[in-house]
Design a protein around this motif. Structure first.
Motif, PDB file in Angstrom:
ATOM      1  N   GLN A 298       0.851  -1.193   0.000  1.00  0.00           N
ATOM      2  CA  GLN A 298       0.000   0.000   0.000  1.00  0.00           C
ATOM      3  C   GLN A 298       0.883   1.237   0.000  1.00  0.00           C
ATOM      4  OE1 GLN A 298      -3.315   0.149  -0.280  1.00  0.00           O
ATOM      5  NE2 GLN A 298      -3.464  -2.091  -0.381  1.00  0.00           N
ATOM      6  N   SER A 300       0.085   4.314   0.480  1.00  0.00           N
ATOM      7  CA  SER A 300      -0.224   5.219   1.593  1.00  0.00           C
ATOM      8  C   SER A 300       0.466   4.780   2.874  1.00  0.00           C
ATOM      9  CB  SER A 300      -1.740   5.269   1.813  1.00  0.00           C
ATOM     10  OG  SER A 300      -2.257   3.971   2.072  1.00  0.00           O
ATOM     11  N   GLU A 301       0.631   3.447   3.042  1.00  0.00           N
ATOM     12  CA  GLU A 301       1.303   2.939   4.242  1.00  0.00           C
ATOM     13  C   GLU A 301       2.789   3.304   4.216  1.00  0.00           C
ATOM     14  OE1 GLU A 301       2.307  -1.363   6.360  1.00  0.00           O
ATOM     15  OE2 GLU A 301       0.737  -1.222   4.826  1.00  0.00           O
ATOM     16  N   VAL A 303       4.093   5.912   2.718  1.00  0.00           N
ATOM     17  CA  VAL A 303       4.166   7.359   2.979  1.00  0.00           C
ATOM     18  C   VAL A 303       4.044   7.623   4.478  1.00  0.00           C
ATOM     19  CG1 VAL A 303       3.045   9.581   2.617  1.00  0.00           C
ATOM     20  CG2 VAL A 303       3.302   7.996   0.707  1.00  0.00           C
ATOM     21  N   ALA A 304       3.097   6.937   5.131  1.00  0.00           N
ATOM     22  CA  ALA A 304       2.898   7.134   6.573  1.00  0.00           C
ATOM     23  C   ALA A 304       4.141   6.729   7.355  1.00  0.00           C
ATOM     24  CB  ALA A 304       1.689   6.330   7.036  1.00  0.00           C
ATOM     25  N   GLU A 345       5.621   8.964  -6.963  1.00  0.00           N
ATOM     26  CA  GLU A 345       4.357   9.189  -6.254  1.00  0.00           C
ATOM     27  C   GLU A 345       4.567   9.187  -4.743  1.00  0.00           C
ATOM     28  OE1 GLU A 345      -0.202   7.381  -6.269  1.00  0.00           O
ATOM     29  OE2 GLU A 345       1.332   6.528  -7.607  1.00  0.00           O
ATOM     30  N   SER A 349       3.873  12.595  -2.644  1.00  0.00           N
ATOM     31  CA  SER A 349       2.825  12.509  -1.613  1.00  0.00           C
ATOM     32  C   SER A 349       3.382  12.860  -0.245  1.00  0.00           C
ATOM     33  CB  SER A 349       2.222  11.099  -1.581  1.00  0.00           C
ATOM     34  OG  SER A 349       1.620  10.778  -2.804  1.00  0.00           O
ATOM     35  N   LYS A 353       2.400  16.171   2.081  1.00  0.00           N
ATOM     36  CA  LYS A 353       1.904  15.968   3.447  1.00  0.00           C
ATOM     37  C   LYS A 353       2.745  16.750   4.448  1.00  0.00           C
ATOM     38  CE  LYS A 353       0.618  12.206   6.597  1.00  0.00           C
ATOM     39  NZ  LYS A 353      -0.807  12.602   6.672  1.00  0.00           N
TER      40      LYS A 353
END
Length: 510
Positions: A298, A300-301, A303-304, A345, A349, A353
């Motif tokens: 993922q 998004s994971e 990035v987090a 990406e 991202s 953020k």
């Protein structure tokens, strides 16, 4: 210059010919003289002349005998014969051995020069013909190999293989990066290395220079040796791949495709090697790693995770997260282009953020964003990972430590590492150059706990672990930072709901 040897037992004739004929103007050079036939044969072996001027009558071996012996091993050399007599029988015997001309002594300069001029022109035409024929032969060989790698012209290829008398083959492909050398120059250089010693045949196909290697020569089976030889002869960056050894002509197309596919996947391998079937990519998924976890990649994971790594300021964690992202993508068999797009990406991202959460880093973020698309120019996965981590570390260095969330997270990290010491909010305020009351308020707003309460809970949690390890209550109190055992007892009961002794008894230790 064409090489000339003069053979005559009379020194005056030899010296006269050397002195009075303008050899260099006519395109010739005298490379040697001989006084008899035996001397001439020995010197011929060493000097390899194009033209020999030979006296008919010499002691021990006549000129005709000399010409006969040399003609047996050399069909291209030219002869001019000299004689003291204009006898038809001499001339007729000489002509049997394809002698260019027959001159009567003393030699007339005006008579010899036209003959030499005609000879020079003949040699030139013959040399040009040989050059053209050689070029056509080479082009034909190359055409046959070029067609064979696509599965065509197999009959012609079989004829070529039979002519070469090679039993085993390999395909070596080279892709040269952009440089000042043309493929033609590099191809010519490789021909000198491989074709002169019959180590291989050079051909081009698409953007590749190919070498059909003679695998019968043991040295060609040593991949490290092959890489070294190419590196020494190509003054440019290149990537190369090599097929397995094969014997049948029908396998040539398959082995070519194997080598070609390896070059197409060069992004996933190290520099400085020749890619082959046993080559290992720079990133692999280790045995024992959960495939389910890797396949559920993922973005998004990732990035987090990177946001957290930047907030705590840990460069090693940043590198590990970027590496793991590469493993996710490789396991999911993403292409080179898709991997580059995913990393772009991830970085964009992340930067957006961070820019939203940290108002004072807009300039740095904009600067890094302007360079993000250079990710696409990285030719190797290792280069890409280095470039991405460099961008993120540059971002890390620019994050303002005065940001409240970052500041509190640093305080939490400090507490978790040093809870057993005499930590005070006043001390931290001095170290961080902040007002104690303001720092306390930031901590309470972020954690929901007062600084001392949070510290006590960290100490009690670690105390619980030590109690279950069998330590006495007073030992635990001392090790987690309470100088007074009664104070530890009261705090423990407040947060756990039972005394240290009861907790120890009730959780498995008698």
């Amino acid at each position: 210059m064409l090489k000339v040897m003069i053979v005559d037992d009379e020194p005056s004739t030899r010296e006269g010919l050397e002195m009075f004929i303008p050899w260099e103007d006519l395109g010739f050079e005298i490379v040697g003289t001989a006084e008899d036939g035996f001397d001439a044969i020995e010197k011929y072996k060493e000097l390899k002349p194009n033209l020999m001027i030979v006296d008919m009558k010499m002691p021990e071996m006549s000129g005709i005998e000399l010409i006969q012996k040399i003609r047996e091993v050399d069909s291209s050399i030219q002869f001019i014969v000299l004689s003291g007599f204009a006898e038809f029988e001499y001339a007729r015997n000489a002509m049997k051995y394809n002698v260019k001309d027959y001159l009567v002594k003393p030699v007339d300069e005006d008579e010899l020069i036209p003959i030499l001029t005609e000879l020079a022109q003949g040699f030139k035409k013959e040399e040009e013909f040989s050059r053209v024929k050689k070029k056509m032969d080479e082009e034909n060989k190359e055409r046959v190999i070029q067609a064979a790698v696509t599965g065509e012209c197999l009959d012609e290829l079989k004829e070529l293989f039979d002519h070469l008398k090679w039993n085993r083959f390999r395909i070596l492909l080279i892709e040269v990066k952009k440089n000042e050398y043309s493929l033609g120059d590099i191809k010519k250089q490789l021909k000198q290395v491989y074709e002169l010693d019959k180590k291989g045949l050079i051909f081009t196909t698409g953007s590749y220079i190919g070498i059909l290697l003679n695998a019968d020569q043991e040295v060609n089976n040593n991949i490290a040796h092959i890489y070294k030889a190419i590196h020494q002869n190509i003054q440019a960056k290149f990537v190369a791949s090599i097929s397995q050894t094969f014997k049948e002509i029908e396998d040539l197309s398959t082995q070519f495709n194997i080598a070609s596919d390896l070059i197409k996947d060069q992004f996933f391998y190290d520099e400085g090697i020749i890619l082959h079937s046993d080559s290992k990519p720079v990133i692999t998924v280790e045995e024992g790693v959960s495939k389910d976890k890797i396949s559920s990649f993922q973005l998004s994971e990732v990035v987090a995770q990177l946001v957290f790594a930047l907030e705590i300021g840990d460069k090693k964690v940043i590198e590990r997260i970027c590496m793991n992202a590469g493993k996710y993508m490789i396991f999911n068999e993403l292409s080179e282009q898709t991997i580059k797009e995913k990393y772009i990406e991830i970085v964009t991202s992340l930067l957006k953020k961070l820019m939203y959460e940290n108002k004072n880093i807009h300039e740095t973020v904009s600067n890094i964003l302007s360079r993000v698309y250079e990710i696409e120019t990285q030719s190797k996965l290792t280069e890409l990972l280095t470039y991405v981590t460099t961008l993120l570390e540059e971002m890390l260095d620019s994050i303002d430590s005065s940001d409240s969330d970052i500041l509190v997270k640093k305080m939490i990290k400090l507490i978790e590492k040093n809870y057993y010491k005499n930590i005070k909010l006043e001390t931290l305020a001095k170290v961080l150059n902040y007002n104690r009351f303001y720092l306390g308020k930031l901590f309470k707003d972020y954690t929901g706990e007062y600084f001392n309460t949070y510290l006590d809970k960290i100490r009690i949690e670690n105390g619980k672990k030590l109690l279950l390890q069998g330590l006495k209550v007073y030992e635990v109190a001392e090790q987690v930072g309470f100088s007074n055992v009664d104070y530890f007892h009261s705090k423990f009961k407040k947060y756990v709901g039972e005394s240290p002794s009861s907790y120890k008894k009730n959780h498995g230790l008698s």
